[in-house]
Design a protein around this motif. Structure first.
Motif, PDB file in Angstrom:
ATOM      1  N   VAL A  31       0.844  -1.197   0.000  1.00 29.09           N
ATOM      2  CA  VAL A  31       0.000   0.000   0.000  1.00 29.09           C
ATOM      3  C   VAL A  31       0.880   1.249   0.000  1.00 29.09           C
ATOM      4  CG1 VAL A  31      -1.654   1.333   1.377  1.00 29.09           C
ATOM      5  CG2 VAL A  31      -1.995  -1.118   1.057  1.00 29.09           C
ATOM      6  N   ALA A  32       1.968   1.238   0.760  1.00 31.81           N
ATOM      7  CA  ALA A  32       2.882   2.376   0.797  1.00 31.81           C
ATOM      8  C   ALA A  32       3.528   2.609  -0.566  1.00 31.81           C
ATOM      9  CB  ALA A  32       3.950   2.162   1.868  1.00 31.81           C
ATOM     10  N   ILE A  33       3.845   1.535  -1.275  1.00 26.61           N
ATOM     11  CA  ILE A  33       4.416   1.661  -2.618  1.00 26.61           C
ATOM     12  C   ILE A  33       3.392   2.290  -3.564  1.00 26.61           C
ATOM     13  CG2 ILE A  33       5.142   0.336  -4.659  1.00 26.61           C
ATOM     14  CD1 ILE A  33       6.583  -1.567  -2.679  1.00 26.61           C
ATOM     15  N   GLN A  34       2.140   1.828  -3.499  1.00 26.31           N
ATOM     16  CA  GLN A  34       1.088   2.403  -4.346  1.00 26.31           C
ATOM     17  C   GLN A  34       0.887   3.889  -4.032  1.00 26.31           C
ATOM     18  OE1 GLN A  34      -2.292  -0.072  -3.534  1.00 26.31           O
ATOM     19  NE2 GLN A  34      -1.678  -1.651  -4.987  1.00 26.31           N
ATOM     20  N   GLU A  35       0.907   4.215  -2.760  1.00 29.16           N
ATOM     21  CA  GLU A  35       0.714   5.600  -2.350  1.00 29.16           C
ATOM     22  C   GLU A  35       1.892   6.456  -2.801  1.00 29.16           C
ATOM     23  OE1 GLU A  35       0.886   9.190  -0.255  1.00 29.16           O
ATOM     24  OE2 GLU A  35       2.255   7.588   0.257  1.00 29.16           O
ATOM     25  N   ALA A  36       3.101   5.933  -2.670  1.00 32.47           N
ATOM     26  CA  ALA A  36       4.293   6.670  -3.102  1.00 32.47           C
ATOM     27  C   ALA A  36       4.280   6.870  -4.619  1.00 32.47           C
ATOM     28  CB  ALA A  36       5.565   5.936  -2.667  1.00 32.47           C
ATOM     29  N   TRP A  37       3.851   5.846  -5.363  1.00 32.29           N
ATOM     30  CA  TRP A  37       3.772   5.999  -6.820  1.00 32.29           C
ATOM     31  C   TRP A  37       2.724   7.046  -7.185  1.00 32.29           C
ATOM     32  CZ3 TRP A  37       6.489   5.540 -10.941  1.00 32.29           C
ATOM     33  CH2 TRP A  37       5.881   5.782 -12.170  1.00 32.29           C
ATOM     34  N   SER A  38       1.626   7.107  -6.429  1.00 35.39           N
ATOM     35  CA  SER A  38       0.595   8.090  -6.751  1.00 35.39           C
ATOM     36  C   SER A  38       1.143   9.511  -6.624  1.00 35.39           C
ATOM     37  CB  SER A  38      -0.648   7.898  -5.887  1.00 35.39           C
ATOM     38  OG  SER A  38      -0.416   8.332  -4.568  1.00 35.39           O
ATOM     39  N   GLY A  39       2.093   9.731  -5.699  1.00 37.29           N
ATOM     40  CA  GLY A  39       2.738  11.040  -5.598  1.00 37.29           C
ATOM     41  C   GLY A  39       3.514  11.372  -6.857  1.00 37.29           C
ATOM     42  N   ILE A  40       4.186  10.387  -7.414  1.00 32.92           N
ATOM     43  CA  ILE A  40       4.904  10.578  -8.674  1.00 32.92           C
ATOM     44  C   ILE A  40       3.902  10.799  -9.803  1.00 32.92           C
ATOM     45  CG2 ILE A  40       6.371   9.445 -10.409  1.00 32.92           C
ATOM     46  CD1 ILE A  40       7.713   7.937  -8.072  1.00 32.92           C
ATOM     47  N   ASP A  41       2.872   9.987  -9.817  1.00 32.15           N
ATOM     48  CA  ASP A  41       1.866  10.034 -10.874  1.00 32.15           C
ATOM     49  C   ASP A  41       1.185  11.396 -10.944  1.00 32.15           C
ATOM     50  OD1 ASP A  41       0.562   8.606 -12.989  1.00 32.15           O
ATOM     51  OD2 ASP A  41      -1.226   8.460 -11.706  1.00 32.15           O
ATOM     52  N   ALA A 134       9.322  12.796  -4.719  1.00 31.72           N
ATOM     53  CA  ALA A 134       8.421  11.634  -4.732  1.00 31.72           C
ATOM     54  C   ALA A 134       9.172  10.377  -5.172  1.00 31.72           C
ATOM     55  CB  ALA A 134       7.228  11.898  -5.653  1.00 31.72           C
ATOM     56  N   ARG A 135      10.102  10.519  -6.105  1.00 35.64           N
ATOM     57  CA  ARG A 135      10.899   9.386  -6.574  1.00 35.64           C
ATOM     58  C   ARG A 135      11.746   8.828  -5.435  1.00 35.64           C
ATOM     59  NH1 ARG A 135      15.034   9.874 -11.614  1.00 35.64           N
ATOM     60  NH2 ARG A 135      13.073  10.185 -12.662  1.00 35.64           N
ATOM     61  N   ASN A 136      12.356   9.716  -4.668  1.00 36.11           N
ATOM     62  CA  ASN A 136      13.165   9.271  -3.528  1.00 36.11           C
ATOM     63  C   ASN A 136      12.312   8.509  -2.521  1.00 36.11           C
ATOM     64  OD1 ASN A 136      15.513  10.360  -4.548  1.00 36.11           O
ATOM     65  ND2 ASN A 136      15.304  12.265  -3.419  1.00 36.11           N
ATOM     66  N   ARG A 137      11.142   9.035  -2.232  1.00 34.65           N
ATOM     67  CA  ARG A 137      10.233   8.382  -1.286  1.00 34.65           C
ATOM     68  C   ARG A 137       9.796   7.012  -1.812  1.00 34.65           C
ATOM     69  NH1 ARG A 137       4.641   9.555  -0.626  1.00 34.65           N
ATOM     70  NH2 ARG A 137       3.968   8.533   1.256  1.00 34.65           N
ATOM     71  N   TYR A 138       9.443   6.970  -3.077  1.00 34.13           N
ATOM     72  CA  TYR A 138       9.029   5.721  -3.718  1.00 34.13           C
ATOM     73  C   TYR A 138      10.171   4.702  -3.671  1.00 34.13           C
ATOM     74  CZ  TYR A 138       7.706   2.515  -7.501  1.00 34.13           C
ATOM     75  OH  TYR A 138       7.417   1.390  -8.241  1.00 34.13           O
ATOM     76  N   ASN A 139      11.366   5.128  -4.066  1.00 35.18           N
ATOM     77  CA  ASN A 139      12.501   4.210  -4.107  1.00 35.18           C
ATOM     78  C   ASN A 139      12.877   3.693  -2.724  1.00 35.18           C
ATOM     79  OD1 ASN A 139      12.743   4.198  -6.879  1.00 35.18           O
ATOM     80  ND2 ASN A 139      14.351   5.731  -6.936  1.00 35.18           N
ATOM     81  N   MET A 140      12.758   4.534  -1.701  1.00 37.58           N
ATOM     82  CA  MET A 140      13.051   4.060  -0.340  1.00 37.58           C
ATOM     83  C   MET A 140      12.045   2.992   0.086  1.00 37.58           C
ATOM     84  SD  MET A 140      14.434   7.468   1.729  1.00 37.58           S
ATOM     85  CE  MET A 140      12.843   7.803   2.353  1.00 37.58           C
TER      86      MET A 140
END
Length: 187
Positions: A31-41, A134-140
């Motif tokens: 869920v955190a990955i999906q949420e992080a990707w939505s920030g990028i999206d 957002a990319r940094n957050r997603y990648n972490m």
């Protein structure tokens, strides 16, 4: 009830709670990955919405290289695609085109002072900054998830859940090389 049976039940109960906790941890990370990707999206879509205005502004102000405008327009569609890989590639493509747009715009003084152009370039720069965050957050988050699914004993639960590694949002080799080789004279 014998002590052996009690100890066996306690060990089984601990294992069941560990199993459930590990499964929930993986689901929480998904869920955190999906949420992080939505920030990028969100930022990619914002960037995609700015591109047509930038193209229109460039067309109105100068006889711009049509291949750059064509590439910019084509890359825009990738930003709003459903595929993470396409969106990542399109973002890299647009980012690699921006220095040439800035450099070519310098040859057109009216464009360099055009408020719309300057605002659009500032908006794109703002998108780039937010995409980087957002990319940094997603990648972490993805790194933690990928690490957890391969580490023993959690990997047992990950295998049972058929979990696979997630792809990191990395810049392309060409974009990395362009960034490494950038010179002031090229801007």
């Amino acid at each position: 009830m014998s002590w052996g049976l009690i100890i066996t039940l306690v060990v089984l109960l601990v294992l069941v709670f560990w199993w459930i906790g590990t499964m929930n941890g993986f689901r929480r990370l998904q869920v955190a990955i999906q949420e992080a990707w939505s920030g990028i999206d969100v930022q990619l879509k914002r960037k995609a919405n700015i591109i047509p205005n930038l193209v229109d502004t460039l067309k109105m102000q100068m006889d711009f290289e049509s291949n750059v405008l064509t590439e910019l327009t084509a890359a825009r569609s990738g930003l709003i695609s459903g595929s993470h890989a396409e969106a990542m590639a399109a973002n890299d493509k647009i980012s690699s085109l921006l220095p040439s747009i800035r450099a070519t715009a310098e040859n057109y003084p009216a464009l360099g002072t055009n408020a719309s152009f300057l605002k659009l370039m500032e908006d794109i720069r703002d998108c780039e900054d937010k995409i980087t965050y957002a990319r940094n957050r997603y990648n972490m988050t993805v790194a933690k998830y990928n690490m957890d699914i391969v580490m023993i004993p959690a990997s047992i639960v990950a295998g049972f859940m058929h979990l696979t590694k997630e792809e990191m949002f990395e810049i392309s080799a060409q974009s990395r090389e362009d960034a490494d080789n950038i010179r002031i004279s090229k801007l």
